[in-house]
Design a protein around this motif. Structure first.
Motif, PDB file in Angstrom:
ATOM      1  N   ARG A   6      31.206  27.839  45.107  1.00 31.46           N
ATOM      2  CA  ARG A   6      30.475  28.647  45.680  1.00 31.46           C
ATOM      3  C   ARG A   6      30.427  30.181  44.981  1.00 31.46           C
ATOM      4  O   ARG A   6      31.717  30.458  44.414  1.00 31.46           O
ATOM      5  N   ASP A   7      29.483  30.969  44.853  1.00 25.97           N
ATOM      6  CA  ASP A   7      29.806  32.338  44.334  1.00 25.97           C
ATOM      7  C   ASP A   7      29.872  33.359  45.125  1.00 25.97           C
ATOM      8  O   ASP A   7      30.449  34.532  44.717  1.00 25.97           O
ATOM      9  N   SER A   8      30.167  32.975  46.583  1.00 24.52           N
ATOM     10  CA  SER A   8      30.744  34.121  47.391  1.00 24.52           C
ATOM     11  C   SER A   8      31.327  33.200  48.710  1.00 24.52           C
ATOM     12  O   SER A   8      30.655  32.427  49.027  1.00 24.52           O
ATOM     13  N   ARG A  55      37.472  26.360  39.864  1.00 26.50           N
ATOM     14  CA  ARG A  55      36.240  27.337  40.548  1.00 26.50           C
ATOM     15  C   ARG A  55      35.171  26.969  39.615  1.00 26.50           C
ATOM     16  O   ARG A  55      35.233  27.469  38.372  1.00 26.50           O
ATOM     17  N   VAL A  57      31.421  28.534  38.666  1.00 33.31           N
ATOM     18  CA  VAL A  57      30.886  29.920  38.924  1.00 33.31           C
ATOM     19  C   VAL A  57      29.774  30.342  38.060  1.00 33.31           C
ATOM     20  O   VAL A  57      29.516  29.582  37.044  1.00 33.31           O
ATOM     21  N   SER A  58      28.714  30.673  38.738  1.00 27.57           N
ATOM     22  CA  SER A  58      27.479  31.094  38.036  1.00 27.57           C
ATOM     23  C   SER A  58      27.761  32.487  37.054  1.00 27.57           C
ATOM     24  O   SER A  58      28.748  33.074  37.667  1.00 27.57           O
ATOM     25  N   GLU A  59      27.292  32.511  36.091  1.00 27.55           N
ATOM     26  CA  GLU A  59      27.473  33.872  35.154  1.00 27.55           C
ATOM     27  C   GLU A  59      25.975  34.414  35.013  1.00 27.55           C
ATOM     28  O   GLU A  59      25.126  33.678  34.655  1.00 27.55           O
ATOM     29  N   VAL A  61      28.874  36.651  36.895  1.00 28.16           N
ATOM     30  CA  VAL A  61      29.709  36.246  38.012  1.00 28.16           C
ATOM     31  C   VAL A  61      29.328  37.461  38.997  1.00 28.16           C
ATOM     32  O   VAL A  61      28.904  38.437  38.686  1.00 28.16           O
ATOM     33  N   THR A  62      29.390  37.099  40.300  1.00 32.82           N
ATOM     34  CA  THR A  62      29.023  37.730  41.623  1.00 32.82           C
ATOM     35  C   THR A  62      30.256  38.758  41.550  1.00 32.82           C
ATOM     36  O   THR A  62      31.506  38.430  41.148  1.00 32.82           O
ATOM     37  N   ILE A  65      33.351  36.744  42.939  1.00 40.11           N
ATOM     38  CA  ILE A  65      34.004  35.997  42.036  1.00 40.11           C
ATOM     39  C   ILE A  65      34.896  36.922  41.003  1.00 40.11           C
ATOM     40  O   ILE A  65      36.090  36.557  40.614  1.00 40.11           O
ATOM     41  N   ARG A  87      28.718  27.439  35.656  1.00 40.74           N
ATOM     42  CA  ARG A  87      27.902  26.669  36.219  1.00 40.74           C
ATOM     43  C   ARG A  87      26.970  26.031  34.889  1.00 40.74           C
ATOM     44  O   ARG A  87      26.585  24.975  34.975  1.00 40.74           O
TER      45      ARG A  87
END
Length: 156
Positions: A6-8, A55, A57-59, A61-62, A65, A87
């Motif tokens: 998850r990103d959060s 982990r 993660v989307s980039e 990042v939030t 993260i 991700r």
């Protein structure tokens, strides 16, 4: 092995909120950031148990993260091996739908979250299922090999 995708998580976590407001951990003041979970990690890794956390993660990042990245050094200090996988590098991987822990060849602890990252009513679900454990392990290993060690990862 712990898989986080998850990103959060827990956006109302007081430690996350304090971090957003400028609080930072002092790496030289171990007493201020050492906690009981780290005793568990240190004891287990001291016995030779490998504890790995991946982990995805989307980039870019939030903020959450960025917070996780900033507070990961205690886990590493305790002996946990942490890696990060953007991700965008997972398009050809088949990853599980839920975060969780693979404890051994049979036990998997699944984590259930709501859309905004709060614990869902189901919370944690412990399953003793060798087939499920093997599927998680297989997916985890492929992603782990592709991931970047914490010391080398820089959040984008």
């Amino acid at each position: 092995m712990h898989l986080e995708m998850r990103d959060s998580y827990m956006p109302d976590d007081p430690e996350f909120i304090a971090w957003e407001q400028g609080k930072r951990l002092d790496q030289t003041d171990r007493e201020s950031w050492w906690r009981s979970w780290l005793d568990v990690v240190a004891e287990a890794t001291g016995r030779g148990v490998a504890m790995r956390r991946l982990r995805v993660v989307s980039e870019p990042v939030t903020d959450y993260i960025r917070y996780e990245y900033a507070v990961t050094f205690p886990n590493v200090t305790a002996g946990e091996d942490v890696r990060w996988l953007p991700r965008s590098r997972t398009g050809d991987l088949l990853l599980p739908g839920l975060d969780g822990w693979v404890m051994d060849d049979e036990v998997v602890i699944l984590h259930h979250f709501t859309g905004n990252g709060q614990w869902a009513e189901a919370g944690m679900e412990v399953r003793t299922d060798p087939d499920l454990a093997q599927r998680y392990l297989a997916a985890y290993e492929v992603a782990w090999e592709r991931a970047t060690p914490h010391a080398d990862y820089r959040p984008a």
